[in-house]
Design an enzyme around this catalytic site. Structure first.
Site, short mmCIF file in Angstrom:
data_model
loop_
_atom_site.label_atom_id
_atom_site.label_comp_id
_atom_site.label_asym_id
_atom_site.label_seq_id
_atom_site.Cartn_x
_atom_site.Cartn_y
_atom_site.Cartn_z
N THR A 186 1.51 4.48 1.50
CA THR A 186 2.32 5.05 2.59
C THR A 186 3.25 4.00 3.17
O THR A 186 4.42 4.28 3.50
CB THR A 186 1.41 5.62 3.69
N CYS A 187 2.77 2.77 3.28
CA CYS A 187 3.58 1.68 3.85
C CYS A 187 4.81 1.42 3.00
O CYS A 187 5.90 1.17 3.53
CB CYS A 187 2.74 0.41 3.95
N SER A 188 4.65 1.49 1.66
CA SER A 188 5.74 1.17 0.75
C SER A 188 6.67 2.34 0.49
O SER A 188 7.87 2.15 0.27
CB SER A 188 5.18 0.68 -0.59
N THR B 106 0.85 -1.20 0.00
CA THR B 106 0.00 0.00 0.00
C THR B 106 0.89 1.25 0.00
O THR B 106 2.05 1.20 0.39
CB THR B 106 -0.95 0.00 1.21
#
Length: 245
Positions: free
Chosen positions: A49-51, A47
């Site tokens: 922001t996570c990546s 996803t």
């Protein structure tokens, strides 16, 4: 209201993981007993922001965390082990251990399992981070309960500042290189000798000479940037390090 579990033990959970095409059960006892561990948990692998920010931030600062007493850094997400393994590869997250909380048992035990049905995700983890010592939670940074996917306090720098506000953060290094270039090899050797990780931008693959000229004003490789400042070629980098020609 999402619970702050500081002073409590982490949930007792067994994670189903895959290692070299074999199923391996990993327990929370194995992950936390007699260790100082940083955990950051997020809604989902791959996803945005996570990546782009959350995982890369911890991966980049992993060496500094370990210099300041942290044994392991765990990334927990409600995804299966196949997804987490592929995400680790795509992120080159060699400094982290990605934990698949596929059934959401750990996140539920933390009180952090939330509904993301509006996104088609089902139940996922709320975004947070924590410092765990010998299985006991010392500190938690829980993102505010507001719409969307807030990312304000669970980042790597906030956690590192809590552990040691004076910790020296690594410099950000990038360099344009050519395949087979001896001067590029020399520059990379100097960076490695000084313990500096770097990102390579390979001419002919990641960029071309026009890009090199537009960004640096030069047409030769390597061209080294440190913390956003153009240092120059291998001789300039030697001067930067005080290495005699």
């Amino acid at each position: 209201m999402l619970p702050n579990r500081e002073g409590q033990r982490v949930p007792n959970v067994t994670f189903r993981t895959r290692d070299h095409n074999h199923w391996v059960d990993v327990t929370t006892d194995a992950l936390f007993t007699d260790k100082t561990v940083v955990v950051f948990s997020l809604p989902g692998a791959f996803t945005p922001t996570c990546s782009s920010t959350h995982l890369p931030g911890y991966n980049e600062l992993a060496k500094v965390f370990k210099e300041n007493g942290v044994d392991d850094i765990l990334c927990v997400s409600v995804n299966d082990t196949f997804v987490m393994n592929e995400w680790a590869k795509s992120q080159e997250a060699d400094n982290l251990t990605l934990i698949p909380d596929g059934n959401g048992e750990f996140s539920e035990g933390m009180g952090m399992l939330v509904e993301k049905t509006d996104l088609g995700f089902g139940k996922r983890s709320w975004r947070y981070s924590m410092l765990v010592k010998n299985g006991v939670i010392e500190k938690m940074f829980i993102e505010p309960e507001e719409p969307g996917d807030p990312f304000k306090v669970s980042d790597a720098e906030t956690m590192l500042d809590y552990i040691n506000a004076q910790a020296e953060k690594p410099k950000v290094v990038s360099l344009f290189v050519k395949v087979g270039c001896p001067f590029c090899a020399r520059a990379k050797g100097m960076l490695t000798d000084h313990g500096m990780d770097y990102e390579e931008i390979v001419l002919g693959r990641d960029a071309n000479l026009r890009t090199l000229r537009a960004v640096t004003g030069a047409v030769t490789a390597p061209q080294v940037f440190i913390d956003g400042k153009l240092i120059g070629g291998s001789d300039a980098l030697a001067d930067y390090f005080g290495i005699a020609s």
